[in-house]
Design a protein around this motif. Structure first.
Motif, PDB file in Angstrom:
ATOM      1  N   GLU A 204       0.899  -1.134   0.161  1.00  0.00           N
ATOM      2  CA  GLU A 204       0.099  -0.220  -0.060  1.00  0.00           C
ATOM      3  C   GLU A 204       0.837   0.847  -0.107  1.00  0.00           C
ATOM      4  O   GLU A 204       0.388   2.287  -0.579  1.00  0.00           O
ATOM      5  N   ASP A 205       1.815   0.931   1.065  1.00  0.00           N
ATOM      6  CA  ASP A 205       3.164   2.432   0.403  1.00  0.00           C
ATOM      7  C   ASP A 205       3.824   2.523  -0.482  1.00  0.00           C
ATOM      8  O   ASP A 205       4.689   3.714  -0.681  1.00  0.00           O
ATOM      9  N   GLY A 206       3.518   1.404  -1.941  1.00  0.00           N
ATOM     10  CA  GLY A 206       3.995   1.355  -2.762  1.00  0.00           C
ATOM     11  C   GLY A 206       5.562   0.902  -3.005  1.00  0.00           C
ATOM     12  O   GLY A 206       5.689   0.745  -3.800  1.00  0.00           O
ATOM     13  N   THR A 207       6.005   0.707  -1.529  1.00  0.00           N
ATOM     14  CA  THR A 207       7.151  -0.470  -1.624  1.00  0.00           C
ATOM     15  C   THR A 207       6.730  -1.712  -2.185  1.00  0.00           C
ATOM     16  O   THR A 207       5.574  -2.054  -2.087  1.00  0.00           O
ATOM     17  N   LEU A 208       7.966  -2.329  -2.466  1.00  0.00           N
ATOM     18  CA  LEU A 208       8.074  -3.559  -4.050  1.00  0.00           C
ATOM     19  C   LEU A 208       8.444  -4.724  -2.516  1.00  0.00           C
ATOM     20  O   LEU A 208       9.125  -4.797  -2.284  1.00  0.00           O
ATOM     21  N   ILE A 209       7.834  -6.087  -3.340  1.00  0.00           N
ATOM     22  CA  ILE A 209       7.979  -6.994  -1.989  1.00  0.00           C
ATOM     23  C   ILE A 209       8.601  -7.974  -3.331  1.00  0.00           C
ATOM     24  O   ILE A 209       7.610  -8.461  -4.342  1.00  0.00           O
ATOM     25  N   SER A 210       8.615  -9.396  -2.700  1.00  0.00           N
ATOM     26  CA  SER A 210       8.444 -10.079  -3.727  1.00  0.00           C
ATOM     27  C   SER A 210       7.581 -11.087  -4.018  1.00  0.00           C
ATOM     28  O   SER A 210       6.746 -10.692  -3.010  1.00  0.00           O
ATOM     29  N   SER A 211       8.136 -11.364  -5.023  1.00  0.00           N
ATOM     30  CA  SER A 211       6.434 -11.948  -5.477  1.00  0.00           C
ATOM     31  C   SER A 211       6.322 -13.858  -5.078  1.00  0.00           C
ATOM     32  O   SER A 211       5.316 -13.967  -5.174  1.00  0.00           O
ATOM     33  N   TYR A 212       7.343 -14.011  -4.183  1.00  0.00           N
ATOM     34  CA  TYR A 212       7.377 -15.463  -4.140  1.00  0.00           C
ATOM     35  C   TYR A 212       5.914 -15.891  -3.733  1.00  0.00           C
ATOM     36  O   TYR A 212       5.585 -16.805  -4.398  1.00  0.00           O
ATOM     37  N   PRO A 213       4.783 -15.086  -2.278  1.00  0.00           N
ATOM     38  CA  PRO A 213       4.165 -15.776  -1.936  1.00  0.00           C
ATOM     39  C   PRO A 213       2.891 -15.917  -2.806  1.00  0.00           C
ATOM     40  O   PRO A 213       1.893 -17.053  -3.009  1.00  0.00           O
ATOM     41  N   VAL A 214       2.838 -14.738  -4.154  1.00  0.00           N
ATOM     42  CA  VAL A 214       1.923 -14.827  -5.224  1.00  0.00           C
ATOM     43  C   VAL A 214       1.773 -16.172  -5.541  1.00  0.00           C
ATOM     44  O   VAL A 214       1.000 -16.787  -6.765  1.00  0.00           O
ATOM     45  N   LEU A 215       3.475 -15.782  -6.285  1.00  0.00           N
ATOM     46  CA  LEU A 215       3.512 -17.124  -7.706  1.00  0.00           C
ATOM     47  C   LEU A 215       3.425 -18.259  -7.035  1.00  0.00           C
ATOM     48  O   LEU A 215       2.935 -19.644  -7.879  1.00  0.00           O
ATOM     49  N   SER A 216       3.278 -18.707  -5.802  1.00  0.00           N
ATOM     50  CA  SER A 216       3.141 -20.295  -5.209  1.00  0.00           C
ATOM     51  C   SER A 216       1.342 -20.221  -5.188  1.00  0.00           C
ATOM     52  O   SER A 216       0.888 -20.880  -5.525  1.00  0.00           O
ATOM     53  N   ALA A 217       0.598 -18.748  -4.641  1.00  0.00           N
ATOM     54  CA  ALA A 217      -0.344 -19.183  -4.710  1.00  0.00           C
ATOM     55  C   ALA A 217      -1.168 -19.241  -5.747  1.00  0.00           C
ATOM     56  O   ALA A 217      -2.235 -20.460  -6.186  1.00  0.00           O
ATOM     57  N   ALA A 218      -0.482 -18.792  -6.917  1.00  0.00           N
ATOM     58  CA  ALA A 218      -0.570 -18.677  -7.788  1.00  0.00           C
ATOM     59  C   ALA A 218      -0.558 -20.009  -8.630  1.00  0.00           C
ATOM     60  O   ALA A 218      -1.687 -21.248  -9.010  1.00  0.00           O
ATOM     61  N   ALA A 219      -0.025 -20.987  -8.212  1.00  0.00           N
ATOM     62  CA  ALA A 219       0.647 -22.180  -8.725  1.00  0.00           C
ATOM     63  C   ALA A 219       0.059 -23.265  -8.398  1.00  0.00           C
ATOM     64  O   ALA A 219      -0.837 -23.893  -9.286  1.00  0.00           O
ATOM     65  N   MET A 220      -0.622 -23.048  -6.601  1.00  0.00           N
ATOM     66  CA  MET A 220      -1.228 -24.239  -6.038  1.00  0.00           C
ATOM     67  C   MET A 220      -3.183 -23.660  -6.609  1.00  0.00           C
ATOM     68  O   MET A 220      -3.581 -24.800  -6.320  1.00  0.00           O
ATOM     69  N   SER A 221      -3.231 -22.869  -6.851  1.00  0.00           N
ATOM     70  CA  SER A 221      -4.894 -22.743  -7.492  1.00  0.00           C
ATOM     71  C   SER A 221      -5.730 -22.555  -8.605  1.00  0.00           C
ATOM     72  O   SER A 221      -5.509 -22.056  -9.541  1.00  0.00           O
ATOM     73  N   GLY A 222      -3.729 -22.617  -9.929  1.00  0.00           N
ATOM     74  CA  GLY A 222      -4.259 -22.338 -11.382  1.00  0.00           C
ATOM     75  C   GLY A 222      -4.151 -21.646 -11.493  1.00  0.00           C
ATOM     76  O   GLY A 222      -4.906 -20.946 -12.579  1.00  0.00           O
ATOM     77  N   MET A 223      -4.014 -20.371 -10.946  1.00  0.00           N
ATOM     78  CA  MET A 223      -4.195 -19.012 -11.707  1.00  0.00           C
ATOM     79  C   MET A 223      -2.456 -18.399 -11.992  1.00  0.00           C
ATOM     80  O   MET A 223      -2.115 -17.333 -12.600  1.00  0.00           O
ATOM     81  N   GLY A 224      -1.918 -19.420 -12.362  1.00  0.00           N
ATOM     82  CA  GLY A 224      -0.013 -19.191 -12.564  1.00  0.00           C
ATOM     83  C   GLY A 224       0.037 -18.970 -14.148  1.00  0.00           C
ATOM     84  O   GLY A 224      -0.010 -17.362 -14.811  1.00  0.00           O
ATOM     85  N   PRO A 225      -1.206 -19.083 -15.334  1.00  0.00           N
ATOM     86  CA  PRO A 225      -1.425 -18.368 -16.676  1.00  0.00           C
ATOM     87  C   PRO A 225      -2.297 -16.978 -16.419  1.00  0.00           C
ATOM     88  O   PRO A 225      -1.769 -16.541 -17.129  1.00  0.00           O
ATOM     89  N   GLN A 226      -2.699 -16.771 -14.937  1.00  0.00           N
ATOM     90  CA  GLN A 226      -3.190 -15.276 -15.426  1.00  0.00           C
ATOM     91  C   GLN A 226      -2.803 -14.528 -15.423  1.00  0.00           C
ATOM     92  O   GLN A 226      -2.540 -13.999 -15.506  1.00  0.00           O
TER      93      GLN A 226
END
Ligand code: G
Ligand code: MN
Length: 326
Positions: A120-142
């Motif tokens: 929210e404050d504009g800083t950037l963080i690692s995408s690892y948790p989002v990428l693994s959630a995407a992989a687990m939920s089949g959202m990788g292609p999106q």
């Protein structure tokens, strides 16, 4: 991303049937023995009825626990999918680009696109948790499509002609929508990074797809090579243009002659096969010197540049200055 959770089911099923077989055999023997002792047809009947009822209870219990587990998994995947959808919907992500430089001149010759999450404050963080959630939920292609669209937008906006590589998982490569989107952006110098997992199970048609993409002019980089599988046959037979030496190997170069030998062998082998080599995660001058000594062609890492926004990359490319003087 995608070689996850292939193995559990057969094992559970086998255990279940072995268990059931054991119970049935034990119960039948017990019934037979009882029947022989009492020699009464009514008792045999009741004993068999008991066996069947027992089996029905065991089966129902087993099915119930399977159903509960499946529901639990589904709920978890739904929650993960929702969190990824929220990131995409709120556009709370961006793509940064890390230069890949010529090892001798330090000139930027390509870059790697890296997904990052905006807080929210504009800083950037690692995408690892989002990428693994995407992989687990089949959202990788999106997620892959969102990254691709941002890269294409950035390249058009800044009129960049620098080759840029995109990390694609097996699941993403199997997704026809994503591949169609990639081909739709064909005018842009977008290339592909895959890990060796893409070559491990050919039944999925991923190798064919990579061959097709390569025939269309996409360059294929093999990511993180040197740890894990590291098959020489893959280097020789798979559709590849470049090999990226894993950073764990690069970091050990200055202090370990064994790692120097391994890296030298990989670089020589790759060059003999006509593949470009990229030393990943170069952080020190000592690592750079060792990579030069073994004949590696190109380098990427914090010593040269951290991942940066497209605007900054375009500025640096325009300046044409080497990131690190030779
Ligand atoms: O596996 P892959 O090569 O796609 O990993 C890229 C990741 O490595 C990115 O998240 C990037 O930020 C990180 N990275 C890039 N350069 C360096 C480096 O010099 N050192 C370390 N430790 N990580 C790096
Ligand atoms: Mn990569």
């Amino acid at each position: 991303m995608s070689s996850i959770a292939l193995q559990d089911k057969p094992k559970t099923d086998r255990t279940f049937w072995v268990l059931m077989g054991g119970i049935v055999a034990a119960l039948l023997v017990a019934t037979q023995t009882t029947a022989e002792i009492f020699v009464s047809p009514t008792k045999i009947y009741w004993a068999y009825a008991g066996v069947i009822t027992g089996m029905a209870f065991v089966s129902l219990g087993w099915l119930g626990s399977k159903w509960r587990k499946a529901r639990h998994k589904q709920t978890r995947e739904d929650a993960q999918g929702d969190s990824v959808r929220k990131v995409l919907h709120d556009k709370s992500y961006t793509v940064l680009y890390q230069p890949i430089c010529d090892i001798n001149t330090g000139a930027i010759i390509a870059c790697e696109a890296l997904f990052r999450i905006k807080q929210e404050d504009g800083t950037l963080i690692s995408s690892y948790p989002v990428l693994s959630a995407a992989a687990m939920s089949g959202m990788g292609p999106q997620v892959g499509c969102a990254i691709l669209d941002q890269v294409a937008g950035d390249w058009r906006e800044h009129r960049l002609q620098l080759p840029v590589t995109l990390n694609l998982s097996v699941r993403e490569l199997r997704n026809s929508r994503l591949i169609a989107r990639l081909i739709a952006h064909r005018g842009l110098p977008i290339n592909i990074e895959v890990t060796e997992s893409a070559f491990l199970d050919d039944s999925t048609g991923v190798v064919e797809r990579l061959k097709m993409l390569r025939a269309l002019g996409y360059r294929i980089y093999l990511d993180d090579f040197g740890t894990g599988f590291s098959s020489m046959t893959h280097l020789a037979e798979m559709p590849l243009d470049a090999v990226k030496l894993d950073r764990t190997l690069v970091h050990r170069l200055p202090e370990s002659s064994k790692h120097r030998s391994i890296c030298r062998a990989i670089v020589h082998m790759a060059q003999g096969l006509g593949l470009r080599t990229v030393g990943e995660g170069v952080e020190t001058l000592a690592e750079l010197a060792e990579l030069k000594a073994i004949g590696c062609d190109t380098v990427q890492g914090y010593l040269f540049a951290h991942p940066m926004e497209a605007r900054e990359l375009a500025h640096r490319v325009e300046l044409g200055l080497p990131l690190l003087a030779a």
